[in-house]
Design an enzyme around this catalytic site. Structure first.
Site, PDB file in Angstrom:
ATOM      1  N   SER A 103       0.808  -1.210   0.000  1.00 58.88           N
ATOM      2  CA  SER A 103       0.000   0.000   0.000  1.00 58.88           C
ATOM      3  C   SER A 103       0.848   1.269   0.000  1.00 58.88           C
ATOM      4  O   SER A 103       1.595   1.513  -0.936  1.00 58.88           O
ATOM      5  CB  SER A 103      -0.951  -0.041   1.204  1.00 58.88           C
ATOM      6  N   ASP A 243      -2.601   6.080  -3.256  1.00 56.57           N
ATOM      7  CA  ASP A 243      -1.404   5.467  -2.680  1.00 56.57           C
ATOM      8  C   ASP A 243      -0.950   4.325  -3.579  1.00 56.57           C
ATOM      9  O   ASP A 243      -1.457   4.148  -4.682  1.00 56.57           O
ATOM     10  CB  ASP A 243      -1.660   5.006  -1.243  1.00 56.57           C
ATOM     11  N   ASP A 245      -1.318   1.140  -3.850  1.00 50.12           N
ATOM     12  CA  ASP A 245      -2.263   0.163  -4.410  1.00 50.12           C
ATOM     13  C   ASP A 245      -3.621   0.786  -4.683  1.00 50.12           C
ATOM     14  O   ASP A 245      -4.574   0.091  -5.033  1.00 50.12           O
ATOM     15  CB  ASP A 245      -2.403  -1.055  -3.499  1.00 50.12           C
ATOM     16  N   ASP A 247      -6.066   2.009  -2.956  1.00 49.46           N
ATOM     17  CA  ASP A 247      -7.297   1.752  -2.213  1.00 49.46           C
ATOM     18  C   ASP A 247      -7.691   2.971  -1.383  1.00 49.46           C
ATOM     19  O   ASP A 247      -8.705   2.951  -0.697  1.00 49.46           O
ATOM     20  CB  ASP A 247      -7.182   0.505  -1.327  1.00 49.46           C
TER      21      ASP A 247
END
Length: 451
Positions: A103, A243, A245, A247
């Site tokens: 992340s 960010d 990833d 999410d």
């Protein structure tokens, strides 16, 4: 407390704490736990994807080997966002999904995150079941041979399917507002231009050229300074930062001010409420959301339900009680009418839609939101598990709670991924927030500090 799984899967320094050997065991043991109930003769299907970290392929190949060793068919998605994988697991009717990503963490780290067939993160019970197999003195799982082994199929077209899904959640194109988008050199980098162009957005991008080493490197949702500067420099009305990833989404208003998840949920939630679409007039957040968020909602006749830290717990509360909007201050926002997990690109486009439909700037939409000054101190500790057993710490917290009453709060919690205790305060003034936070952090350090 679980040994390997934190609040967001298994994380560690790639090739040190999180080794290929560990990835293999997670693939083998995790794959078995998530697919063991398949009927005889039915092949289990698991999707695997990753972000842009240089260590991603190393861990991906090891993880896939573990999955194949228990007879699982693997669909290799390639680089895609975590919410993209979550969507594809459901869309493909897969038994599970695994995302390799840390992340917002730096490039040295990586992580392995499992999703069930519903596209949701695993329960504590499932994670505990996997951990028991990892630590078992002997591997007694099936070892099929020949036709019993799994195979790998390329499924890179999954990205297009995911983008089509996002586009279909909006009723019209989104032109007319200039936007700067920060891809964090992460998983969204290759998707942003396709998605925003398809939606007719007037946009420019930064940090969309990953090289395996530059993910989250002074860019993205946790490093918005460059985006703030670009929004002002280009005269844009909105900045959106994802960010590694994607999410989570953090925004920047037309004046270059950072707009966090609390503010984004307030804008989207207020819009939904005005149109009779906010279920139970409630937004679900974690205990880390600003007190000003709750008070702003109350002024609009709306409610705020809080959970423990972690978007998984927000999601569980939403599903259990029929709410359709929730998230975290950090930028995880779940709009469950469309998706069951936090999705940065989906959130960003819906925020843009509210601006377009209302004809208001982001700062205008937030004019009634008065944030309480906040202070957060991360205290390195030897052992974060038993902090509540330290009487001096609990007494210091109680003293602050009594003095602040309902005009502020203090919150202490262990980090889900690091040996830290996080001490957070909110108060009517920054001076008071600093004072109380420093007082309690000092006691924590004296009682439990690792120095």
């Amino acid at each position: 407390m679980l040994k390997y799984f934190g609040t967001d899967g298994v994380r560690g320094v790639a090739n040190a704490g999180l080794t290929p050997e560990m990835a293999f065991k997670l693939g083998r043991d995790g794959g078995y736990v998530l697919t063991k109930d398949k009927k005889d003769g039915e092949r289990a299907k698991v999707l695997v994807s990753r972000d842009t970290r240089i260590s991603g392929q190393m861990l991906e190949y090891a993880l896939i080997s573990g999955l194949l060793s228990v007879g699982i068919e693997v669909l290799e998605v390639g680089v895609i966002t975590t919410p993209g994988l979550s969507y594809l697991v459901r869309a493909q009717g897969a038994d599970a999904g695994v995302q390799i990503s840390a992340s917002h963490n730096p490039v040295e780290d990586n992580g392995i995150k499992f999703f069930g067939s519903d596209g949701l993160k695993l329960s504590d019970a499932k994670e505990e079941e996997i951990e028991k197999l990892i630590d078992a003195p002997e591997d007694k799982l099936p070892r099929p041979s020949a036709e019993g082994l799994g195979t790998v199929t390329n499924y890179h077209e999954g990205a297009s399917k995911y983008l089509q899904f996002i586009e279909n959640t909006l009723p019209e194109e989104l032109g007319g507002i200039k936007v700067v988008v920060d891809g964090a050199n992460g998983a969204a980098s290759a998707l942003i231009s396709r998605l925003f162009a398809d939606m007719g957005v007037d946009f420019t991008t930064i940090a969309t050229h990953p090289n395996g080493l530059n993910i989250n490197d002074h860019v993205g949702a946790t490093h918005t300074k460059k985006l703030q500067e670009e929004v002002v420099k280009q005269g844009a009305q909105l900045g959106l930062a994802f960010d590694g990833d994607a999410d989570r989404c953090i925004a920047v208003d037309e004046n270059g001010n950072e707009v966090d998840g609390d503010h984004i949920m307030y804008v989207i939630g207020s819009y939904l409420a005005d149109h009779g679409r906010l279920k139970k007039d409630t937004i679900v957040t974690t205990v880390m959301s600003n007190l000003g968020f709750t008070k702003a909602l109350e002024r609009r006749g709306l409610k705020n339900v809080r959970t423990q830290v972690g978007d998984r717990y927000v999601s569980e509360e939403m599903r259990a009680n029929g709410y359709n909007l929730g998230g975290e201050q950090s930028g995880h926002v779940i709009i469950s009418d469309y998706h069951n997990t936090g999705d940065g690109m989906l959130t960003g486009l819906h925020l843009l839609y509210v601006m377009k439909d209302t004809g208001k700037s982001l700062s205008e939409l937030l004019s009634d939101f008065k944030e309480y000054p906040q202070r957060l101190i991360n205290v390195p500790v030897k052992d974060k598990k038993d902090w509540k057993e330290h009487k001096r710490i609990t007494e210091a917290i109680k003293k602050v709670e009594e003095e602040l009453s309902d005009e502020g709060r203090i919150f202490v919690r262990p980090s889900g991924t690091q040996s830290l205790l996080r001490v957070m305060t909110e108060a009517p003034t920054q001076e008071l927030a600093d004072k109380y936070c420093e007082e309690v952090a000092k006691v924590v350090e004296e009682e439990m500090g690792s120095k």
